[in-house]
Design a protein around this motif. Sequence first.
Motif, PDB file in Angstrom:
ATOM      1  N   ASP A 171     -28.507 -26.482   4.396  1.00 16.34           N
ATOM      2  CA  ASP A 171     -27.915 -27.599   5.144  1.00 16.34           C
ATOM      3  C   ASP A 171     -28.200 -27.506   6.640  1.00 16.34           C
ATOM      4  OD1 ASP A 171     -26.335 -25.482   5.868  1.00 16.34           O
ATOM      5  OD2 ASP A 171     -24.430 -26.373   5.230  1.00 16.34           O
ATOM      6  N   GLY A 172     -29.019 -26.527   7.049  1.00 16.95           N
ATOM      7  CA  GLY A 172     -29.390 -26.401   8.445  1.00 16.95           C
ATOM      8  C   GLY A 172     -28.500 -25.491   9.267  1.00 16.95           C
ATOM      9  N   THR A 173     -27.386 -25.022   8.703  1.00 19.25           N
ATOM     10  CA  THR A 173     -26.507 -24.104   9.416  1.00 19.25           C
ATOM     11  C   THR A 173     -27.019 -22.671   9.273  1.00 19.25           C
ATOM     12  OG1 THR A 173     -25.070 -23.818   7.477  1.00 19.25           O
ATOM     13  CG2 THR A 173     -24.539 -25.617   9.007  1.00 19.25           C
ATOM     14  N   TRP A 174     -26.439 -21.772  10.112  1.00 15.03           N
ATOM     15  CA  TRP A 174     -26.868 -20.378  10.114  1.00 15.03           C
ATOM     16  C   TRP A 174     -25.743 -19.489   9.600  1.00 15.03           C
ATOM     17  CZ3 TRP A 174     -31.843 -19.042  11.268  1.00 15.03           C
ATOM     18  CH2 TRP A 174     -32.616 -20.048  11.862  1.00 15.03           C
ATOM     19  N   GLU A 175     -26.077 -18.590   8.707  1.00 15.68           N
ATOM     20  CA  GLU A 175     -25.118 -17.645   8.141  1.00 15.68           C
ATOM     21  C   GLU A 175     -25.398 -16.250   8.673  1.00 15.68           C
ATOM     22  OE1 GLU A 175     -25.070 -15.950   3.827  1.00 15.68           O
ATOM     23  OE2 GLU A 175     -23.769 -17.731   3.810  1.00 15.68           O
ATOM     24  N   ILE A 176     -24.351 -15.508   9.034  1.00 14.26           N
ATOM     25  CA  ILE A 176     -24.502 -14.184   9.630  1.00 14.26           C
ATOM     26  C   ILE A 176     -24.165 -13.100   8.621  1.00 14.26           C
ATOM     27  CG2 ILE A 176     -23.554 -12.596  11.361  1.00 14.26           C
ATOM     28  CD1 ILE A 176     -23.200 -14.889  13.232  1.00 14.26           C
ATOM     29  N   SER A 177     -24.990 -12.046   8.605  1.00 16.76           N
ATOM     30  CA  SER A 177     -24.711 -10.856   7.809  1.00 16.76           C
ATOM     31  C   SER A 177     -25.203  -9.651   8.600  1.00 16.76           C
ATOM     32  CB  SER A 177     -25.406 -10.931   6.449  1.00 16.76           C
ATOM     33  OG  SER A 177     -26.814 -11.011   6.601  1.00 16.76           O
ATOM     34  N   THR A 178     -24.855  -8.449   8.169  1.00 19.63           N
ATOM     35  CA  THR A 178     -25.299  -7.238   8.846  1.00 19.63           C
ATOM     36  C   THR A 178     -25.914  -6.272   7.858  1.00 19.63           C
ATOM     37  OG1 THR A 178     -23.116  -6.209   8.623  1.00 19.63           O
ATOM     38  CG2 THR A 178     -23.556  -7.442  10.657  1.00 19.63           C
ATOM     39  N   ARG A 179     -26.757  -5.392   8.379  1.00 18.14           N
ATOM     40  CA  ARG A 179     -27.407  -4.371   7.570  1.00 18.14           C
ATOM     41  C   ARG A 179     -27.748  -3.197   8.486  1.00 18.14           C
ATOM     42  NH1 ARG A 179     -32.413  -6.896   4.928  1.00 18.14           N
ATOM     43  NH2 ARG A 179     -33.242  -4.782   4.858  1.00 18.14           N
ATOM     44  N   THR A 180     -28.021  -2.045   7.859  1.00 18.62           N
ATOM     45  CA  THR A 180     -28.315  -0.840   8.642  1.00 18.62           C
ATOM     46  C   THR A 180     -29.810  -0.551   8.734  1.00 18.62           C
ATOM     47  OG1 THR A 180     -28.009   0.503   6.659  1.00 18.62           O
ATOM     48  CG2 THR A 180     -26.100   0.219   8.114  1.00 18.62           C
ATOM     49  N   SER A 181     -30.650  -1.450   8.219  1.00 21.24           N
ATOM     50  CA  SER A 181     -32.101  -1.302   8.332  1.00 21.24           C
ATOM     51  C   SER A 181     -32.686  -2.598   8.868  1.00 21.24           C
ATOM     52  CB  SER A 181     -32.722  -0.965   6.975  1.00 21.24           C
ATOM     53  OG  SER A 181     -32.456  -1.993   6.032  1.00 21.24           O
ATOM     54  N   ASP A 182     -33.940  -2.518   9.354  1.00 20.92           N
ATOM     55  CA  ASP A 182     -34.593  -3.705   9.890  1.00 20.92           C
ATOM     56  C   ASP A 182     -34.946  -4.679   8.774  1.00 20.92           C
ATOM     57  OD1 ASP A 182     -34.554  -2.794  12.509  1.00 20.92           O
ATOM     58  OD2 ASP A 182     -36.473  -1.746  12.296  1.00 20.92           O
ATOM     59  N   LEU A 183     -34.683  -5.958   8.995  1.00 25.36           N
ATOM     60  CA  LEU A 183     -35.190  -6.992   8.093  1.00 25.36           C
ATOM     61  C   LEU A 183     -36.632  -7.332   8.460  1.00 25.36           C
ATOM     62  CD1 LEU A 183     -34.680  -9.183   5.886  1.00 25.36           C
ATOM     63  CD2 LEU A 183     -34.040 -10.712   7.772  1.00 25.36           C
ATOM     64  N   ILE A 184     -36.919  -7.356   9.766  1.00 25.49           N
ATOM     65  CA  ILE A 184     -38.263  -7.661  10.274  1.00 25.49           C
ATOM     66  C   ILE A 184     -38.775  -6.395  10.942  1.00 25.49           C
ATOM     67  CG2 ILE A 184     -39.630  -9.257  11.668  1.00 25.49           C
ATOM     68  CD1 ILE A 184     -37.170 -11.141  11.639  1.00 25.49           C
ATOM     69  N   GLY A 185     -39.591  -5.631  10.250  1.00 28.05           N
ATOM     70  CA  GLY A 185     -39.989  -4.316  10.717  1.00 28.05           C
ATOM     71  C   GLY A 185     -41.238  -4.335  11.578  1.00 28.05           C
ATOM     72  N   GLU A 186     -41.515  -3.199  12.222  1.00 26.30           N
ATOM     73  CA  GLU A 186     -42.686  -3.038  13.084  1.00 26.30           C
ATOM     74  C   GLU A 186     -43.860  -2.562  12.238  1.00 26.30           C
ATOM     75  OE1 GLU A 186     -41.013  -0.313  15.830  1.00 26.30           O
ATOM     76  OE2 GLU A 186     -40.016  -1.852  17.012  1.00 26.30           O
ATOM     77  N   GLY A 187     -44.330  -3.413  11.341  1.00 31.26           N
ATOM     78  CA  GLY A 187     -45.283  -3.007  10.322  1.00 31.26           C
ATOM     79  C   GLY A 187     -46.659  -2.605  10.814  1.00 31.26           C
ATOM     80  N   PHE A 188     -47.103  -3.119  11.978  1.00 31.34           N
ATOM     81  CA  PHE A 188     -48.485  -2.894  12.389  1.00 31.34           C
ATOM     82  C   PHE A 188     -48.723  -1.507  12.976  1.00 31.34           C
ATOM     83  CE2 PHE A 188     -47.934  -7.597  12.862  1.00 31.34           C
ATOM     84  CZ  PHE A 188     -48.588  -7.896  11.683  1.00 31.34           C
ATOM     85  N   THR A 189     -47.651  -0.746  13.184  1.00 30.46           N
ATOM     86  CA  THR A 189     -47.838   0.629  13.647  1.00 30.46           C
ATOM     87  C   THR A 189     -48.499   1.494  12.579  1.00 30.46           C
ATOM     88  OG1 THR A 189     -45.589   1.180  12.929  1.00 30.46           O
ATOM     89  CG2 THR A 189     -45.872   0.485  15.230  1.00 30.46           C
ATOM     90  N   ILE A 190     -48.613   1.017  11.353  1.00 31.28           N
ATOM     91  CA  ILE A 190     -49.246   1.800  10.288  1.00 31.28           C
ATOM     92  C   ILE A 190     -50.727   2.046  10.559  1.00 31.28           C
ATOM     93  CG2 ILE A 190     -47.648   0.991   8.519  1.00 31.28           C
ATOM     94  CD1 ILE A 190     -49.827  -0.946   7.564  1.00 31.28           C
ATOM     95  N   PHE A 191     -51.329   1.262  11.469  1.00 24.91           N
ATOM     96  CA  PHE A 191     -52.761   1.417  11.750  1.00 24.91           C
ATOM     97  C   PHE A 191     -53.044   2.415  12.876  1.00 24.91           C
ATOM     98  CE2 PHE A 191     -52.377  -2.934  10.024  1.00 24.91           C
ATOM     99  CZ  PHE A 191     -53.206  -2.797   8.921  1.00 24.91           C
ATOM    100  N   ALA A 192     -52.004   2.974  13.482  1.00 25.52           N
ATOM    101  CA  ALA A 192     -52.183   3.789  14.687  1.00 25.52           C
ATOM    102  C   ALA A 192     -53.107   4.982  14.469  1.00 25.52           C
ATOM    103  CB  ALA A 192     -50.824   4.266  15.197  1.00 25.52           C
ATOM    104  N   ASP A 193     -53.083   5.584  13.277  1.00 28.04           N
ATOM    105  CA  ASP A 193     -53.859   6.802  13.028  1.00 28.04           C
ATOM    106  C   ASP A 193     -55.173   6.546  12.301  1.00 28.04           C
ATOM    107  OD1 ASP A 193     -51.823   8.352  14.186  1.00 28.04           O
ATOM    108  OD2 ASP A 193     -50.735   8.480  12.284  1.00 28.04           O
ATOM    109  N   SER A 194     -55.636   5.301  12.234  1.00 31.44           N
ATOM    110  CA  SER A 194     -56.787   4.974  11.394  1.00 31.44           C
ATOM    111  C   SER A 194     -58.079   4.751  12.171  1.00 31.44           C
ATOM    112  CB  SER A 194     -56.465   3.733  10.547  1.00 31.44           C
ATOM    113  OG  SER A 194     -56.143   2.627  11.372  1.00 31.44           O
ATOM    114  N   TYR A 195     -58.087   5.066  13.458  1.00 30.41           N
ATOM    115  CA  TYR A 195     -59.265   4.798  14.290  1.00 30.41           C
ATOM    116  C   TYR A 195     -60.526   5.456  13.728  1.00 30.41           C
ATOM    117  CZ  TYR A 195     -62.307   4.622  18.417  1.00 30.41           C
ATOM    118  OH  TYR A 195     -63.356   4.404  19.279  1.00 30.41           O
ATOM    119  N   ALA A 196     -60.415   6.713  13.297  1.00 31.30           N
ATOM    120  CA  ALA A 196     -61.584   7.459  12.829  1.00 31.30           C
ATOM    121  C   ALA A 196     -62.173   6.871  11.556  1.00 31.30           C
ATOM    122  CB  ALA A 196     -61.211   8.922  12.596  1.00 31.30           C
ATOM    123  N   ASP A 197     -61.386   6.118  10.810  1.00 28.69           N
ATOM    124  CA  ASP A 197     -61.856   5.548   9.544  1.00 28.69           C
ATOM    125  C   ASP A 197     -62.450   4.154   9.706  1.00 28.69           C
ATOM    126  OD1 ASP A 197     -60.915   7.789   8.103  1.00 28.69           O
ATOM    127  OD2 ASP A 197     -58.877   6.952   8.098  1.00 28.69           O
TER     128      ASP A 197
END
Length: 439
Positions: A339-365
């Motif tokens: 209906d266009g309204t916003w609902e609030i909830s809480t959690r102890t982990s990220d919903l939107i994570g910093e996923g691109f840091t997984i490439f940090a160690d892959s330069y040599a490959d």
Amino acid sequence: MKKFSALLVALAAVLSISAFAACTPNSQINGNTDPDDIQSDKITQAEWTQAFSDSSFTNYTAKGVMTQSDNPQIEQQFVMKYAENGSTTLVDMTEQEVNNSEVANSYNTFYEKTGSTIYAYDYEEGQWVKSEISYIPSDALDIYRNVLADGFSQLEYSEKDNAYVAEQFTAVSGSSYTMQLTSVSVKFANKKIAHIQYDAPIYSDSEEGTVATASSITATISILFYDYGTTQVTLPNASDIGGSGEAANTITEAQWREAFSEEALKNYTLTGELEVSYTPSGASEPVISSQTLLQQFDITEDHDYRYLKQTQTSPKPVEMEYYTSKTDGVTTVYTKMSDGTWEISTRTSDLIGEGFTIFADSYADAQFDSETSTYILRDFSPSDSSAIFNYVYLRFEGNRCVYMQLVVDGLVASDTTGTATNTYYMTYGTANITLPSAN
């Protein structure tokens, strides 16, 4: 790569517009023809079979419209020009979404298929970009007419409608499933298909261990066919796989690590597309799924705000939108409701994570392709995951990654096989998030 493709997905997810007839001469059918004005030829069963055969569709144009009964003001429209030239197939596909007569989204993509290799040409950042993909939309479009290919005995010619019609029609796809269509109409011009239309049920999502079932929602689809034998397609000039073709220098390992550091990813805007083509276990036809993505990070000393909007355009429209605010290890999630309204909830982990840091160690490959200014990782697997990306394409400007494409070519899930392609474009310092008001 823009792939709206809302019409060209699994038959079970989509698949009318009643045909009444007047008197448009068959030789004058074109993209502006009203299907209601077409007076169908009367044909034999052998002519029906020939009209539906692949040999009748070597060069033609198709124009289609689809609506759903639960949202009839939104139309998914397409015009596809299809041309075969020796062993090469060329397709010019224009697609758009129209909401209450206003165009909401519009995309134009060219396709080139030679043997088993398929390329898409998309207009990005002011130029045409060529990239290898796993499907061509004409294959999906064929499904819409092929469900009627063996239906001569189920339809009767109506003098009133000037068409072959049936109120109920059993569509059969090989031996895998049947589907009950309604309000079916087929018209022919010069012994070739001029127009098809029908209503079909929208199938519910299947949960693990269950089979998808027809819902109360129906899709109405209408496709006009014309310019047989005269349709031609000319491909645009385009750069190669891996980005927009803009020049990019090689980078050092230190710059690579910086590009994928948490510090570099504190403020950015990402736009992306996800395309999946897969064949479920036991099925004979592939399912094509398309999604778009908008993601933002706005992280400062004072706040940690993140935003995610994920829109599925096929096989059926679905949209999810979130904001998050993170404080002292607790993430507050703002979820947009129907209906266009916003609902609030809480959690102890990220919903939107910093996923691109997984490439940090892959330069040599990574291998650098100087022709496309793109770094390529093959069979990349994050250290904390069993997932494997067969190909990862990365392009940099300075010490920032601005283009990323992740390709899975093989197993998509435990019971399916297929391909998945994620394509992302990133800009930096562009996010300025304001959290929504919520009840």
